[in-house]
Scaffold this motif. Structure first.
Motif, PDB file in Angstrom:
ATOM      1  N   SER A  90       0.796  -1.253  -0.008  1.00 25.11           N
ATOM      2  CA  SER A  90       0.001   0.032  -0.113  1.00 25.11           C
ATOM      3  C   SER A  90       0.858   1.207  -0.043  1.00 25.11           C
ATOM      4  O   SER A  90       0.292   2.227  -0.460  1.00 25.11           O
ATOM      5  N   ASN A  91       2.060   1.234   0.591  1.00 26.96           N
ATOM      6  CA  ASN A  91       2.996   2.429   0.644  1.00 26.96           C
ATOM      7  C   ASN A  91       4.033   2.569  -0.086  1.00 26.96           C
ATOM      8  O   ASN A  91       4.761   3.343  -0.112  1.00 26.96           O
ATOM      9  N   VAL A  92       3.953   1.541  -1.153  1.00 29.68           N
ATOM     10  CA  VAL A  92       4.603   1.966  -2.448  1.00 29.68           C
ATOM     11  C   VAL A  92       4.647   3.342  -3.115  1.00 29.68           C
ATOM     12  O   VAL A  92       3.490   3.711  -3.254  1.00 29.68           O
ATOM     13  N   ASP A  93       5.590   4.047  -3.232  1.00 31.16           N
ATOM     14  CA  ASP A  93       5.670   5.454  -3.842  1.00 31.16           C
ATOM     15  C   ASP A  93       4.644   5.231  -5.026  1.00 31.16           C
ATOM     16  O   ASP A  93       5.136   4.602  -6.177  1.00 31.16           O
ATOM     17  N   PRO A  94       3.591   6.058  -5.113  1.00 31.82           N
ATOM     18  CA  PRO A  94       2.672   6.224  -6.515  1.00 31.82           C
ATOM     19  C   PRO A  94       3.697   6.725  -7.821  1.00 31.82           C
ATOM     20  O   PRO A  94       3.197   6.182  -8.645  1.00 31.82           O
ATOM     21  N   ALA A  95       4.535   7.495  -7.345  1.00 28.63           N
ATOM     22  CA  ALA A  95       5.325   7.928  -8.556  1.00 28.63           C
ATOM     23  C   ALA A  95       6.202   6.723  -9.231  1.00 28.63           C
ATOM     24  O   ALA A  95       5.976   6.780 -10.349  1.00 28.63           O
ATOM     25  N   LEU A  96       6.309   5.974  -8.599  1.00 28.35           N
ATOM     26  CA  LEU A  96       7.248   4.696  -9.028  1.00 28.35           C
ATOM     27  C   LEU A  96       6.072   3.619  -9.819  1.00 28.35           C
ATOM     28  O   LEU A  96       6.473   3.326 -10.725  1.00 28.35           O
ATOM     29  N   ARG A  97       4.881   3.830  -9.161  1.00 27.62           N
ATOM     30  CA  ARG A  97       3.733   2.835 -10.005  1.00 27.62           C
ATOM     31  C   ARG A  97       3.447   3.812 -11.493  1.00 27.62           C
ATOM     32  O   ARG A  97       3.261   3.078 -12.494  1.00 27.62           O
ATOM     33  N   GLU A  98       3.457   4.945 -11.430  1.00 27.70           N
ATOM     34  CA  GLU A  98       3.234   5.787 -12.663  1.00 27.70           C
ATOM     35  C   GLU A  98       4.505   5.601 -13.459  1.00 27.70           C
ATOM     36  O   GLU A  98       4.058   5.462 -14.671  1.00 27.70           O
ATOM     37  N   ALA A  99       5.706   5.721 -13.131  1.00 29.98           N
ATOM     38  CA  ALA A  99       6.815   5.292 -13.974  1.00 29.98           C
ATOM     39  C   ALA A  99       6.720   3.898 -14.447  1.00 29.98           C
ATOM     40  O   ALA A  99       7.136   3.848 -15.738  1.00 29.98           O
ATOM     41  N   ALA A 100       6.263   3.010 -13.716  1.00 31.32           N
ATOM     42  CA  ALA A 100       6.036   1.666 -14.420  1.00 31.32           C
ATOM     43  C   ALA A 100       5.136   1.486 -15.344  1.00 31.32           C
ATOM     44  O   ALA A 100       5.304   0.823 -16.549  1.00 31.32           O
ATOM     45  N   ARG A 101       3.894   2.385 -15.146  1.00 38.87           N
ATOM     46  CA  ARG A 101       2.902   2.332 -16.298  1.00 38.87           C
ATOM     47  C   ARG A 101       3.298   2.969 -17.415  1.00 38.87           C
ATOM     48  O   ARG A 101       3.213   2.683 -18.500  1.00 38.87           O
ATOM     49  N   GLY A 102       4.123   4.015 -17.138  1.00 38.68           N
ATOM     50  CA  GLY A 102       4.727   4.662 -18.446  1.00 38.68           C
ATOM     51  C   GLY A 102       5.571   3.938 -19.232  1.00 38.68           C
ATOM     52  O   GLY A 102       5.887   4.140 -20.409  1.00 38.68           O
ATOM     53  N   LEU A 103       6.193   2.937 -18.746  1.00 39.20           N
ATOM     54  CA  LEU A 103       7.036   1.918 -19.364  1.00 39.20           C
ATOM     55  C   LEU A 103       6.380   0.887 -19.999  1.00 39.20           C
ATOM     56  O   LEU A 103       6.596  -0.057 -20.650  1.00 39.20           O
ATOM     57  N   GLY A 104       5.136   0.920 -19.855  1.00 34.66           N
ATOM     58  CA  GLY A 104       4.055  -0.267 -20.353  1.00 34.66           C
ATOM     59  C   GLY A 104       3.885  -1.291 -19.905  1.00 34.66           C
ATOM     60  O   GLY A 104       3.486  -2.482 -20.247  1.00 34.66           O
ATOM     61  N   MET A 105       4.249  -1.593 -18.466  1.00 34.00           N
ATOM     62  CA  MET A 105       4.188  -2.603 -17.677  1.00 34.00           C
ATOM     63  C   MET A 105       2.786  -2.907 -17.373  1.00 34.00           C
ATOM     64  O   MET A 105       2.015  -2.100 -17.201  1.00 34.00           O
ATOM     65  N   THR A 106       2.338  -4.202 -17.303  1.00 36.96           N
ATOM     66  CA  THR A 106       0.970  -4.782 -16.976  1.00 36.96           C
ATOM     67  C   THR A 106       1.067  -4.355 -15.406  1.00 36.96           C
ATOM     68  O   THR A 106       1.982  -4.469 -14.652  1.00 36.96           O
ATOM     69  N   PRO A 107      -0.062  -4.627 -14.687  1.00 38.93           N
ATOM     70  CA  PRO A 107      -0.284  -4.646 -13.458  1.00 38.93           C
ATOM     71  C   PRO A 107       0.454  -5.908 -12.772  1.00 38.93           C
ATOM     72  O   PRO A 107       1.114  -5.627 -11.868  1.00 38.93           O
ATOM     73  N   SER A 108       0.277  -6.929 -13.017  1.00 35.12           N
ATOM     74  CA  SER A 108       1.129  -8.204 -12.687  1.00 35.12           C
ATOM     75  C   SER A 108       2.863  -7.814 -13.067  1.00 35.12           C
ATOM     76  O   SER A 108       3.380  -8.319 -11.873  1.00 35.12           O
ATOM     77  N   GLN A 109       3.103  -7.176 -13.870  1.00 37.24           N
ATOM     78  CA  GLN A 109       4.379  -6.962 -14.061  1.00 37.24           C
ATOM     79  C   GLN A 109       4.972  -5.951 -13.166  1.00 37.24           C
ATOM     80  O   GLN A 109       6.153  -5.964 -12.517  1.00 37.24           O
ATOM     81  N   ARG A 110       4.157  -4.970 -12.987  1.00 38.20           N
ATOM     82  CA  ARG A 110       4.415  -3.860 -11.834  1.00 38.20           C
ATOM     83  C   ARG A 110       4.696  -4.433 -10.139  1.00 38.20           C
ATOM     84  O   ARG A 110       5.457  -4.127  -9.664  1.00 38.20           O
ATOM     85  N   LEU A 111       3.887  -5.475 -10.405  1.00 34.28           N
ATOM     86  CA  LEU A 111       3.732  -6.244  -8.790  1.00 34.28           C
ATOM     87  C   LEU A 111       5.043  -6.799  -8.850  1.00 34.28           C
ATOM     88  O   LEU A 111       5.693  -6.801  -7.528  1.00 34.28           O
ATOM     89  N   ARG A 112       5.389  -7.691  -9.594  1.00 35.67           N
ATOM     90  CA  ARG A 112       6.723  -8.563  -9.564  1.00 35.67           C
ATOM     91  C   ARG A 112       7.801  -7.827  -9.711  1.00 35.67           C
ATOM     92  O   ARG A 112       8.844  -8.099  -8.959  1.00 35.67           O
ATOM     93  N   ARG A 113       7.937  -6.717 -10.653  1.00 37.43           N
ATOM     94  CA  ARG A 113       9.005  -6.057 -10.873  1.00 37.43           C
ATOM     95  C   ARG A 113       9.280  -4.970  -9.883  1.00 37.43           C
ATOM     96  O   ARG A 113      10.335  -4.439  -9.939  1.00 37.43           O
ATOM     97  N   VAL A 114       8.315  -4.370  -9.399  1.00 35.05           N
ATOM     98  CA  VAL A 114       8.398  -2.986  -8.732  1.00 35.05           C
ATOM     99  C   VAL A 114       8.100  -3.209  -7.321  1.00 35.05           C
ATOM    100  O   VAL A 114       8.741  -2.793  -6.282  1.00 35.05           O
ATOM    101  N   GLU A 115       6.483  -3.593  -7.127  1.00 37.66           N
ATOM    102  CA  GLU A 115       6.035  -3.381  -5.971  1.00 37.66           C
ATOM    103  C   GLU A 115       6.694  -4.427  -4.979  1.00 37.66           C
ATOM    104  O   GLU A 115       7.058  -4.187  -3.626  1.00 37.66           O
ATOM    105  N   ILE A 116       6.731  -5.728  -5.181  1.00 38.28           N
ATOM    106  CA  ILE A 116       7.145  -6.708  -4.428  1.00 38.28           C
ATOM    107  C   ILE A 116       8.463  -6.697  -3.804  1.00 38.28           C
ATOM    108  O   ILE A 116       9.039  -6.517  -2.889  1.00 38.28           O
ATOM    109  N   PRO A 117       9.817  -6.052  -5.090  1.00 41.60           N
ATOM    110  CA  PRO A 117      10.953  -6.085  -4.601  1.00 41.60           C
ATOM    111  C   PRO A 117      11.180  -4.910  -3.286  1.00 41.60           C
ATOM    112  O   PRO A 117      11.774  -4.880  -2.635  1.00 41.60           O
ATOM    113  N   LEU A 118      10.329  -3.832  -3.554  1.00 44.77           N
ATOM    114  CA  LEU A 118      10.330  -2.459  -2.868  1.00 44.77           C
ATOM    115  C   LEU A 118       9.810  -2.980  -1.408  1.00 44.77           C
ATOM    116  O   LEU A 118      10.174  -2.358  -0.547  1.00 44.77           O
TER     117      LEU A 118
END
Length: 225
Positions: A109-137
């Motif tokens: 819940s506390n993952v920086d929204p800016a990082l989520r937006e950056a991941a979306r900007g790179l074309g990542m799907t929700p599952s890719q954002r979860l695996r590559r950005v949110e879970i590691p953080l």
């Protein structure tokens, strides 16, 4: 001195009981991670579901350990497993849910929204954002929840001796029933040592798994407990 002599004479038994103790806690925590982390991630999608799940998990953790172990007896007796290893693992699994689910939920819940937006900007799907950005953080906070669960349940598992599950609690139970302080002190001492060693090992593992960019934000049990 008598306790030291007792320990020296029973090192093989102590080692056997330690393995039993570690087995119960290890299997239960492993199952708790496999169930609690996905639940923690899923409830980030619905605030109402998060409230219900966290409330139920909080209720479970308030049940006295001896009572929860006792409740396992009639339930699992239906399949011939009322005492021993299985009810102990299930009880410890239930006690492990709250810190793991809560920390996973908080971390995602506390993952920086800016990082989520950056991941979306790179074309990542929700599952890719979860695996590559949110879970590691989220790993540092999730691991802190695992550390809390492990340390807490090493102590709780000592009660499992009363339902025939073995472990270091056998020394404590026999020390009480036989009025033998040597066994009582031995059990308490090795339960404490096991908790300390496990916490330091998990702290080392947490640091190894923490991305360099978020290592300064890694929290331990003392911070999130």
């Amino acid at each position: 001195m008598e306790t030291l002599v007792f320990i020296g004479q029973n090192l093989d038994v102590i080692a056997e009981r330690t393995v039993q103790h570690v087995s119960i806690v290890g299997v239960a925590i492993g199952l708790a991670i496999l169930t609690g982390v996905p639940i923690g991630i899923l409830i980030t999608l619905n605030a109402r579901a998060a409230s219900i799940v966290l409330y139920v998990a909080a209720i479970i953790i308030t049940i006295p350990s001896i009572a929860l172990f006792g409740l396992m007896i009639p339930i699992l007796s239906l399949i011939g497993q009322g005492v021993g290893y299985l009810p102990a693992v299930i009880a410890v699994l239930l006690y492990s849910q709250l810190p793991i689910i809560r920390n996973t939920y908080t971390a995602i819940s506390n993952v920086d929204p800016a990082l989520r937006e950056a991941a979306r900007g790179l074309g990542m799907t929700p599952s890719q954002r979860l695996r590559r950005v949110e879970i590691p953080l989220a790993i540092p906070v999730v691991m802190a929840g695992v550390r809390i669960a492990v340390v807490m349940n090493i102590g709780i598992t000592a009660i499992a001796a009363y339902i025939g599950a073995g472990g270091l609690g056998v020394f404590i139970a026999r020390g009480i029933s036989q009025s033998d302080p040597r066994q009582l002190i031995t059990g308490a001492l090795f339960v404490s040592l096991l908790a300390i060693v496990s916490d330091y090992f998990l702290m080392w593992l947490q640091r190894r798994l923490t991305p360099a960019s978020s290592s300064s934000r890694a929290a331990g049990p003392s911070e999130l407990g």
